[in-house]
Design a protein around this motif. Structure first.
Motif, PDB file in Angstrom:
ATOM      1  N   GLY A   1      41.044  51.896  37.847  1.00  0.00           N
ATOM      2  CA  GLY A   1      40.485  53.031  38.457  1.00  0.00           C
ATOM      3  C   GLY A   1      39.685  52.696  39.741  1.00  0.00           C
ATOM      4  O   GLY A   1      38.959  51.661  39.954  1.00  0.00           O
ATOM      5  N   PHE A   2      40.069  53.379  41.027  1.00  0.00           N
ATOM      6  CA  PHE A   2      39.355  53.207  42.115  1.00  0.00           C
ATOM      7  C   PHE A   2      39.165  54.327  42.805  1.00  0.00           C
ATOM      8  O   PHE A   2      39.750  55.561  42.683  1.00  0.00           O
ATOM      9  CB  PHE A   2      40.074  52.140  43.008  1.00  0.00           C
ATOM     10  N   ILE A   3      38.015  54.413  43.576  1.00  0.00           N
ATOM     11  CA  ILE A   3      37.741  55.705  44.706  1.00  0.00           C
ATOM     12  C   ILE A   3      38.423  55.248  46.087  1.00  0.00           C
ATOM     13  O   ILE A   3      38.109  54.224  46.562  1.00  0.00           O
ATOM     14  CB  ILE A   3      36.292  55.766  44.940  1.00  0.00           C
ATOM     15  N   ASP A   4      39.469  56.064  46.541  1.00  0.00           N
ATOM     16  CA  ASP A   4      40.029  55.747  47.986  1.00  0.00           C
ATOM     17  C   ASP A   4      39.077  56.230  49.164  1.00  0.00           C
ATOM     18  O   ASP A   4      37.864  56.649  48.868  1.00  0.00           O
ATOM     19  CB  ASP A   4      41.491  56.403  47.920  1.00  0.00           C
ATOM     20  N   LYS A   5      39.488  55.959  50.392  1.00  0.00           N
ATOM     21  CA  LYS A   5      38.751  56.019  51.591  1.00  0.00           C
ATOM     22  C   LYS A   5      38.347  57.536  51.807  1.00  0.00           C
ATOM     23  O   LYS A   5      37.174  57.999  52.401  1.00  0.00           O
ATOM     24  CB  LYS A   5      39.461  55.477  52.805  1.00  0.00           C
TER      25      LYS A   5
ATOM     26  N   ARG B   1      53.566  50.341  37.899  1.00  0.00           N
ATOM     27  CA  ARG B   1      54.148  51.067  36.861  1.00  0.00           C
ATOM     28  C   ARG B   1      53.878  52.601  37.186  1.00  0.00           C
ATOM     29  O   ARG B   1      54.930  53.340  37.262  1.00  0.00           O
ATOM     30  CB  ARG B   1      53.838  50.789  35.394  1.00  0.00           C
ATOM     31  N   LYS B   2      52.813  52.815  37.346  1.00  0.00           N
ATOM     32  CA  LYS B   2      52.243  54.467  37.574  1.00  0.00           C
ATOM     33  C   LYS B   2      51.086  54.445  38.356  1.00  0.00           C
ATOM     34  O   LYS B   2      50.235  53.696  38.532  1.00  0.00           O
ATOM     35  CB  LYS B   2      52.089  54.955  36.241  1.00  0.00           C
ATOM     36  N   LEU B   3      51.244  55.377  39.382  1.00  0.00           N
ATOM     37  CA  LEU B   3      49.950  55.589  40.102  1.00  0.00           C
ATOM     38  C   LEU B   3      49.676  57.039  40.247  1.00  0.00           C
ATOM     39  O   LEU B   3      50.522  58.013  40.279  1.00  0.00           O
ATOM     40  CB  LEU B   3      50.290  55.494  41.845  1.00  0.00           C
ATOM     41  N   ILE B   4      48.467  57.421  39.684  1.00  0.00           N
ATOM     42  CA  ILE B   4      48.048  58.804  39.751  1.00  0.00           C
ATOM     43  C   ILE B   4      47.077  59.031  40.860  1.00  0.00           C
ATOM     44  O   ILE B   4      45.802  58.100  40.894  1.00  0.00           O
ATOM     45  CB  ILE B   4      47.353  58.961  38.512  1.00  0.00           C
ATOM     46  N   SER B   5      47.177  59.745  41.823  1.00  0.00           N
ATOM     47  CA  SER B   5      46.276  59.531  43.116  1.00  0.00           C
ATOM     48  C   SER B   5      45.737  61.097  43.333  1.00  0.00           C
ATOM     49  O   SER B   5      46.127  61.972  42.567  1.00  0.00           O
ATOM     50  CB  SER B   5      47.097  59.077  44.040  1.00  0.00           C
ATOM     51  N   ASP B   6      44.538  60.951  44.085  1.00  0.00           N
ATOM     52  CA  ASP B   6      44.009  62.091  44.901  1.00  0.00           C
ATOM     53  C   ASP B   6      43.510  63.082  43.672  1.00  0.00           C
ATOM     54  O   ASP B   6      43.532  64.325  43.563  1.00  0.00           O
ATOM     55  CB  ASP B   6      44.844  62.881  45.640  1.00  0.00           C
ATOM     56  N   LEU B   7      42.797  62.392  42.753  1.00  0.00           N
ATOM     57  CA  LEU B   7      42.129  63.404  41.639  1.00  0.00           C
ATOM     58  C   LEU B   7      40.673  63.704  42.020  1.00  0.00           C
ATOM     59  O   LEU B   7      40.148  63.101  42.616  1.00  0.00           O
ATOM     60  CB  LEU B   7      41.967  62.550  40.321  1.00  0.00           C
TER      61      LEU B   7
ATOM     62  N   ASN C   1      41.626  57.571  41.733  1.00  0.00           N
ATOM     63  CA  ASN C   1      42.797  57.002  41.766  1.00  0.00           C
ATOM     64  C   ASN C   1      42.960  56.068  40.680  1.00  0.00           C
ATOM     65  O   ASN C   1      41.967  55.444  40.245  1.00  0.00           O
ATOM     66  CB  ASN C   1      43.352  56.608  42.737  1.00  0.00           C
ATOM     67  N   TYR C   2      44.111  56.033  39.925  1.00  0.00           N
ATOM     68  CA  TYR C   2      44.523  55.190  38.747  1.00  0.00           C
ATOM     69  C   TYR C   2      45.658  54.744  38.881  1.00  0.00           C
ATOM     70  O   TYR C   2      46.655  55.225  39.440  1.00  0.00           O
ATOM     71  CB  TYR C   2      44.539  55.814  37.431  1.00  0.00           C
ATOM     72  N   ALA C   3      45.646  53.289  38.999  1.00  0.00           N
ATOM     73  CA  ALA C   3      47.172  52.445  39.199  1.00  0.00           C
ATOM     74  C   ALA C   3      47.332  51.701  37.868  1.00  0.00           C
ATOM     75  O   ALA C   3      46.530  50.818  37.358  1.00  0.00           O
ATOM     76  CB  ALA C   3      46.887  51.563  40.376  1.00  0.00           C
ATOM     77  N   SER C   4      48.459  51.730  37.452  1.00  0.00           N
ATOM     78  CA  SER C   4      48.751  50.932  36.145  1.00  0.00           C
ATOM     79  C   SER C   4      49.784  49.798  36.657  1.00  0.00           C
ATOM     80  O   SER C   4      50.860  50.308  37.111  1.00  0.00           O
ATOM     81  CB  SER C   4      49.373  51.750  35.102  1.00  0.00           C
ATOM     82  N   TYR C   5      49.630  48.519  36.318  1.00  0.00           N
ATOM     83  CA  TYR C   5      50.461  47.458  36.637  1.00  0.00           C
ATOM     84  C   TYR C   5      51.090  46.560  35.388  1.00  0.00           C
ATOM     85  O   TYR C   5      50.028  46.515  34.374  1.00  0.00           O
ATOM     86  CB  TYR C   5      49.731  46.352  37.589  1.00  0.00           C
ATOM     87  N   ASP C   6      52.342  46.443  35.420  1.00  0.00           N
ATOM     88  CA  ASP C   6      53.019  45.642  34.239  1.00  0.00           C
ATOM     89  C   ASP C   6      52.117  44.517  34.169  1.00  0.00           C
ATOM     90  O   ASP C   6      52.128  43.690  34.967  1.00  0.00           O
ATOM     91  CB  ASP C   6      54.366  45.730  34.526  1.00  0.00           C
TER      92      ASP C   6
ATOM     93  N   LYS D   1      45.951  42.976  44.713  1.00  0.00           N
ATOM     94  CA  LYS D   1      47.102  44.130  45.170  1.00  0.00           C
ATOM     95  C   LYS D   1      46.285  45.568  45.511  1.00  0.00           C
ATOM     96  O   LYS D   1      46.686  45.792  46.383  1.00  0.00           O
ATOM     97  CB  LYS D   1      48.071  44.286  43.720  1.00  0.00           C
ATOM     98  N   VAL D   2      45.617  45.967  44.456  1.00  0.00           N
ATOM     99  CA  VAL D   2      44.843  47.241  44.809  1.00  0.00           C
ATOM    100  C   VAL D   2      44.254  47.264  46.062  1.00  0.00           C
ATOM    101  O   VAL D   2      44.220  48.054  46.833  1.00  0.00           O
ATOM    102  CB  VAL D   2      44.006  47.526  43.618  1.00  0.00           C
ATOM    103  N   TRP D   3      43.421  46.010  46.464  1.00  0.00           N
ATOM    104  CA  TRP D   3      42.518  46.062  47.575  1.00  0.00           C
ATOM    105  C   TRP D   3      43.540  46.023  48.810  1.00  0.00           C
ATOM    106  O   TRP D   3      43.295  46.597  49.879  1.00  0.00           O
ATOM    107  CB  TRP D   3      41.670  44.862  47.712  1.00  0.00           C
ATOM    108  N   THR D   4      44.717  45.140  48.799  1.00  0.00           N
ATOM    109  CA  THR D   4      45.578  44.967  49.829  1.00  0.00           C
ATOM    110  C   THR D   4      46.296  46.363  50.175  1.00  0.00           C
ATOM    111  O   THR D   4      46.537  46.586  51.192  1.00  0.00           O
ATOM    112  CB  THR D   4      46.674  43.891  49.554  1.00  0.00           C
TER     113      THR D   4
END
Length: 162
Positions: free
Chosen positions: A135-139, A156-162, A144-149, A108-111
């Motif tokens: 936790g991932f590095i965008d382009k 559930r939550k996306l923290i982006s552009d840190l 970024n951090y994404a939390s999935y149920d 899901k994250v990769w897509t």
């Protein structure tokens, strides 16, 4: 004859230096991985004793807000995740079939985000719910951090552009 002896000594010194360099590099690598391997070993002992789990094939260490150790393995021949709260030692066991797998969340994250690099993906408790944290590095090079149920697989939550 002296020249030949000098060449032999030179090659012996070079060979000895290479052996020392390779051995030193191996020792440094082993020492740097020792805390991680010791932590995994301790987690496996806890999971075996407290959750009756075995045949572990995955280990993740999540330290987002609290420290959690997650193992994937088997209990009574059924695939399970064993989530251990590092501070309290509390153990939670869930069937892998009752929720999202790590690989399905990573897909899901990769897509959705097409990251440059995924840094980590681990299961942890958020309140009383299990969530996959990725936790991932965008382009653009942002963290970024994404939390999935765990149960539904929904974001559930996306923290982006840190």
């Amino acid at each position: 004859m002296t020249k030949q002896n000098n060449h032999k000594w030179l090659w012996r010194i070079i060979l000895a230096a290479l052996i020392v360099l390779i051995a030193g590099t191996g020792f440094v690598f082993y020492k740097s991985m020792h805390p991680y391997n010791a932590l995994r070993s301790d987690a496996e002992k806890i999971a075996t004793k407290s959750a009756d789990a075995k045949d572990f094939d995955g280990f993740w260490w999540n330290t987002r807000d609290k420290s959690y150790l997650t193992l994937s393995g088997k209990r009574k021949n059924k695939p399970v995740y064993v989530v251990i709260a590092r501070k309290t030692g509390k153990v939670n066991v869930v069937l892998q079939a009752s929720g999202s797998t790590r690989n399905s969340i990573l897909r899901k994250v990769w897509t959705k985000y097409s990251p440059k690099r995924v840094l980590n993906a681990g299961l942890r408790l958020q309140g009383k719910r299990l969530v996959w944290d990725v936790g991932f590095i965008d382009k653009s090079g942002n963290l970024n951090y994404a939390s999935y149920d765990y149960r539904s697989g929904n974001l559930r939550k996306l923290i982006s552009d840190l």
